[in-house]
Design a protein around this motif. Structure first.
Motif, PDB file in Angstrom:
ATOM      1  N   TRP A 106       0.372  -1.371  -0.173  1.00 32.56           N
ATOM      2  CA  TRP A 106      -0.330  -0.209  -0.010  1.00 32.56           C
ATOM      3  C   TRP A 106       0.878   0.910   0.011  1.00 32.56           C
ATOM      4  O   TRP A 106       0.235   2.047  -0.278  1.00 32.56           O
ATOM      5  N   SER A 107       1.719   1.427   0.715  1.00 26.69           N
ATOM      6  CA  SER A 107       3.116   2.569   0.717  1.00 26.69           C
ATOM      7  C   SER A 107       3.159   2.849  -0.190  1.00 26.69           C
ATOM      8  O   SER A 107       3.114   3.624  -0.950  1.00 26.69           O
ATOM      9  N   VAL A 108       3.314   1.860  -1.550  1.00 28.12           N
ATOM     10  CA  VAL A 108       4.561   1.753  -2.978  1.00 28.12           C
ATOM     11  C   VAL A 108       3.105   3.224  -3.737  1.00 28.12           C
ATOM     12  O   VAL A 108       2.916   3.835  -4.460  1.00 28.12           O
ATOM     13  N   TYR A 109       2.129   1.988  -3.883  1.00 32.59           N
ATOM     14  CA  TYR A 109       0.444   2.385  -4.462  1.00 32.59           C
ATOM     15  C   TYR A 109       0.762   4.119  -4.117  1.00 32.59           C
ATOM     16  O   TYR A 109       0.384   5.186  -4.781  1.00 32.59           O
ATOM     17  N   PHE A 110       0.455   3.768  -3.026  1.00 31.20           N
ATOM     18  CA  PHE A 110      -0.118   5.755  -2.332  1.00 31.20           C
ATOM     19  C   PHE A 110       1.092   6.650  -1.855  1.00 31.20           C
ATOM     20  O   PHE A 110       0.964   7.817  -2.107  1.00 31.20           O
ATOM     21  N   GLY A 111       1.866   6.210  -1.899  1.00 33.73           N
ATOM     22  CA  GLY A 111       3.649   6.951  -2.091  1.00 33.73           C
ATOM     23  C   GLY A 111       3.499   7.681  -3.677  1.00 33.73           C
ATOM     24  O   GLY A 111       3.342   8.802  -3.705  1.00 33.73           O
ATOM     25  N   LYS A 112       2.996   7.065  -3.816  1.00 33.15           N
ATOM     26  CA  LYS A 112       3.710   7.401  -6.375  1.00 33.15           C
ATOM     27  C   LYS A 112       1.507   8.803  -6.207  1.00 33.15           C
ATOM     28  O   LYS A 112       1.864   8.819  -6.954  1.00 33.15           O
ATOM     29  N   LEU A 113       0.493   7.975  -6.117  1.00 31.86           N
ATOM     30  CA  LEU A 113      -0.643   8.261  -5.932  1.00 31.86           C
ATOM     31  C   LEU A 113      -0.244   9.677  -5.383  1.00 31.86           C
ATOM     32  O   LEU A 113      -0.375  11.277  -6.219  1.00 31.86           O
ATOM     33  N   THR A 114       0.601   9.969  -4.124  1.00 29.80           N
ATOM     34  CA  THR A 114       0.679  11.366  -3.390  1.00 29.80           C
ATOM     35  C   THR A 114       1.720  12.251  -4.328  1.00 29.80           C
ATOM     36  O   THR A 114       0.922  13.527  -4.301  1.00 29.80           O
ATOM     37  N   VAL A 115       2.719  11.241  -5.110  1.00 31.06           N
ATOM     38  CA  VAL A 115       3.586  12.284  -5.512  1.00 31.06           C
ATOM     39  C   VAL A 115       2.659  13.093  -7.369  1.00 31.06           C
ATOM     40  O   VAL A 115       3.291  13.831  -7.499  1.00 31.06           O
ATOM     41  N   SER A 116       1.847  11.992  -7.396  1.00 37.77           N
ATOM     42  CA  SER A 116       1.057  12.390  -8.832  1.00 37.77           C
ATOM     43  C   SER A 116       0.664  13.308  -8.430  1.00 37.77           C
ATOM     44  O   SER A 116       0.550  14.469  -8.752  1.00 37.77           O
ATOM     45  N   ALA A 117      -0.825  13.628  -7.485  1.00 40.15           N
ATOM     46  CA  ALA A 117      -1.306  14.421  -7.253  1.00 40.15           C
ATOM     47  C   ALA A 117      -0.644  16.102  -7.126  1.00 40.15           C
ATOM     48  O   ALA A 117      -1.136  16.768  -6.963  1.00 40.15           O
ATOM     49  N   GLY A 118       0.970  15.555  -5.752  1.00 37.21           N
ATOM     50  CA  GLY A 118       1.825  16.893  -5.428  1.00 37.21           C
ATOM     51  C   GLY A 118       2.087  17.411  -7.189  1.00 37.21           C
ATOM     52  O   GLY A 118       2.512  18.854  -6.872  1.00 37.21           O
ATOM     53  N   LEU A 119       2.372  16.679  -7.551  1.00 38.62           N
ATOM     54  CA  LEU A 119       3.742  16.694  -9.459  1.00 38.62           C
ATOM     55  C   LEU A 119       2.241  18.136 -10.206  1.00 38.62           C
ATOM     56  O   LEU A 119       2.370  19.383 -10.700  1.00 38.62           O
ATOM     57  N   ILE A 120       0.787  17.892  -9.787  1.00 34.41           N
ATOM     58  CA  ILE A 120      -0.342  18.203 -10.450  1.00 34.41           C
ATOM     59  C   ILE A 120      -0.718  19.161  -9.667  1.00 34.41           C
ATOM     60  O   ILE A 120      -0.925  21.305 -10.979  1.00 34.41           O
ATOM     61  N   LEU A 121      -0.532  19.278  -8.033  1.00 33.48           N
ATOM     62  CA  LEU A 121      -0.462  20.306  -7.837  1.00 33.48           C
ATOM     63  C   LEU A 121       0.867  21.552  -7.837  1.00 33.48           C
ATOM     64  O   LEU A 121       0.556  22.940  -7.862  1.00 33.48           O
ATOM     65  N   PHE A 122       1.623  21.142  -8.447  1.00 33.98           N
ATOM     66  CA  PHE A 122       3.133  22.112  -8.254  1.00 33.98           C
ATOM     67  C   PHE A 122       2.557  22.768  -9.774  1.00 33.98           C
ATOM     68  O   PHE A 122       3.188  23.433  -9.991  1.00 33.98           O
ATOM     69  N   THR A 123       1.913  22.148 -10.582  1.00 39.78           N
ATOM     70  CA  THR A 123       2.012  22.811 -11.628  1.00 39.78           C
ATOM     71  C   THR A 123       1.031  23.596 -12.149  1.00 39.78           C
ATOM     72  O   THR A 123       0.622  24.797 -12.529  1.00 39.78           O
ATOM     73  N   TYR A 124       0.630  23.806 -11.250  1.00 37.91           N
ATOM     74  CA  TYR A 124      -1.109  24.418 -10.836  1.00 37.91           C
ATOM     75  C   TYR A 124       0.079  25.842 -10.419  1.00 37.91           C
ATOM     76  O   TYR A 124      -0.372  27.258 -10.794  1.00 37.91           O
ATOM     77  N   ILE A 125       1.039  25.662  -9.690  1.00 35.84           N
ATOM     78  CA  ILE A 125       1.345  26.864  -8.973  1.00 35.84           C
ATOM     79  C   ILE A 125       2.360  27.666  -9.919  1.00 35.84           C
ATOM     80  O   ILE A 125       2.617  28.835  -9.649  1.00 35.84           O
ATOM     81  N   VAL A 126       2.995  26.984 -10.861  1.00 35.79           N
ATOM     82  CA  VAL A 126       4.081  26.914 -11.379  1.00 35.79           C
ATOM     83  C   VAL A 126       3.267  27.944 -12.610  1.00 35.79           C
ATOM     84  O   VAL A 126       3.848  29.069 -12.799  1.00 35.79           O
ATOM     85  N   PHE A 127       1.832  27.542 -12.854  1.00 39.75           N
ATOM     86  CA  PHE A 127       1.506  28.026 -13.846  1.00 39.75           C
ATOM     87  C   PHE A 127       0.371  29.414 -13.454  1.00 39.75           C
ATOM     88  O   PHE A 127       0.370  30.618 -13.823  1.00 39.75           O
ATOM     89  N   PHE A 128       0.032  29.734 -12.175  1.00 38.78           N
ATOM     90  CA  PHE A 128      -0.106  30.859 -11.509  1.00 38.78           C
ATOM     91  C   PHE A 128       1.027  32.172 -11.421  1.00 38.78           C
ATOM     92  O   PHE A 128       0.628  33.114 -11.684  1.00 38.78           O
ATOM     93  N   VAL A 129       2.676  31.401 -11.288  1.00 36.65           N
ATOM     94  CA  VAL A 129       3.836  32.647 -11.439  1.00 36.65           C
ATOM     95  C   VAL A 129       3.681  32.426 -12.263  1.00 36.65           C
ATOM     96  O   VAL A 129       4.691  33.993 -12.424  1.00 36.65           O
ATOM     97  N   ALA A 130       3.441  31.862 -13.716  1.00 33.50           N
ATOM     98  CA  ALA A 130       3.644  32.603 -14.257  1.00 33.50           C
ATOM     99  C   ALA A 130       3.472  33.442 -14.987  1.00 33.50           C
ATOM    100  O   ALA A 130       3.345  34.349 -15.492  1.00 33.50           O
ATOM    101  N   MET A 131       2.038  33.311 -14.987  1.00 38.49           N
ATOM    102  CA  MET A 131       0.741  34.372 -15.210  1.00 38.49           C
ATOM    103  C   MET A 131       1.321  35.635 -14.635  1.00 38.49           C
ATOM    104  O   MET A 131       1.339  36.597 -15.437  1.00 38.49           O
TER     105      MET A 131
END
Length: 262
Positions: A106-131
């Motif tokens: 479960w730690s493998v699955y949820f670790g990857k899922l958390t990082v995936s969601a974190g990368l998407i959140l990071f993209t939103y933040i970079v998008f806002f700063v870039a605007m």
């Protein structure tokens, strides 16, 4: 060792593996794409974009970019990024190695899922700063556009981005589960694209309220409806999206308990 330790180590390992991968740079490029387009457009067509006297140009500049990204770019990016993160493991047969380690599955699955969601959140933040950066540069080049005369009104753009991020969590959960279950990169990618296009087609229909691939548009469209409340950070579709995310996260947890990686 306790579950928190395993989860934290899994997240750290996945974050380290993600660094300097194509998925990470795709996230950065995707975040910069729309602001770069609008920067070029405003620099070249500035004469027709000069705001009325006393008008703050920031809200239109930022909201237009969010709406431009929301319809297709954001959902397609999410489908591609979740598929890529898992495909790296499938392609190198690393999944089998991960599940052979003395750590909970479960730690493998949820670790990857958390990082995936974190990368998407990071993209939103970079998008806002870039605007913000694009608007400031445009204002410096063409002072008559008045970008440097006003402070950006952060509330509506931030609310739109927050609502969009929560609304796409359902897609993240579904696509991550599909990509984890299916080794072939094309199949979950193709399924996701078909469902995104379906969501764009039906999002105005009443039935789209139960279709998670339409939630991104619904979360943004409702904020622009006449009379629609713009005070809500969590509209109903956001709550449903979180529900879908949790359901498919639990489904993934149940899957990996009986999964035999070959």
């Amino acid at each position: 060792m306790n579950p928190i330790y395993y989860f934290r180590k899994s997240v750290q390992n996945e974050a380290l593996k993600l660094k300097n991968t194509f998925a990470f740079w795709l996230a950065v490029i995707s975040a910069l794409f729309i602001p770069a387009i609008y920067f070029i457009y405003y620099v070249l067509k500035y004469k027709s974009l000069i705001p009325a006297s006393g008008s703050n140009p920031w809200e239109k500049f930022m909201v237009d970019q969010i709406m431009a990204a929301a319809s297709l770019l954001i959902p397609m990016f999410i489908i591609l990024i979740t598929s890529l993160i898992i495909q790296v493991e499938h392609k190198s047969s690393a999944m089998k190695y991960l599940f052979s380690l003395p750590i909970p599955k479960w730690s493998v699955y949820f670790g990857k899922l958390t990082v995936s969601a974190g990368l998407i959140l990071f993209t939103y933040i970079v998008f806002f700063v870039a605007m913000l950066a694009a608007g400031a540069l445009v204002g410096w080049i063409h002072k008559e556009l008045n970008f440097l005369e006003y402070f950006p009104n952060y509330e509506k753009p931030l609310k739109l981005l927050f609502r969009s991020f929560i609304a796409v969590l359902g897609i993240v959960g579904i696509q991550f589960w599909l990509s984890f279950r299916i080794k072939n990169f094309i199949i979950p990618l193709g399924i996701g694209m078909v469902l995104v296009i379906t969501g764009l087609t039906i999002y105005r229909a009443q039935e789209s309220f139960y279709f998670p691939y339409a939630y991104n548009m619904l979360s943004l469209f409702s904020i622009n409806n006449e009379g629609a409340s713009i005070t809500l950070w969590f509209p109903k579709v956001s709550l449903l999206s979180v529900g879908y995310f949790m359901f498919f996260s639990i489904l993934g947890f149940l899957d990996i308990r009986r999964m035999n990686i070959k």
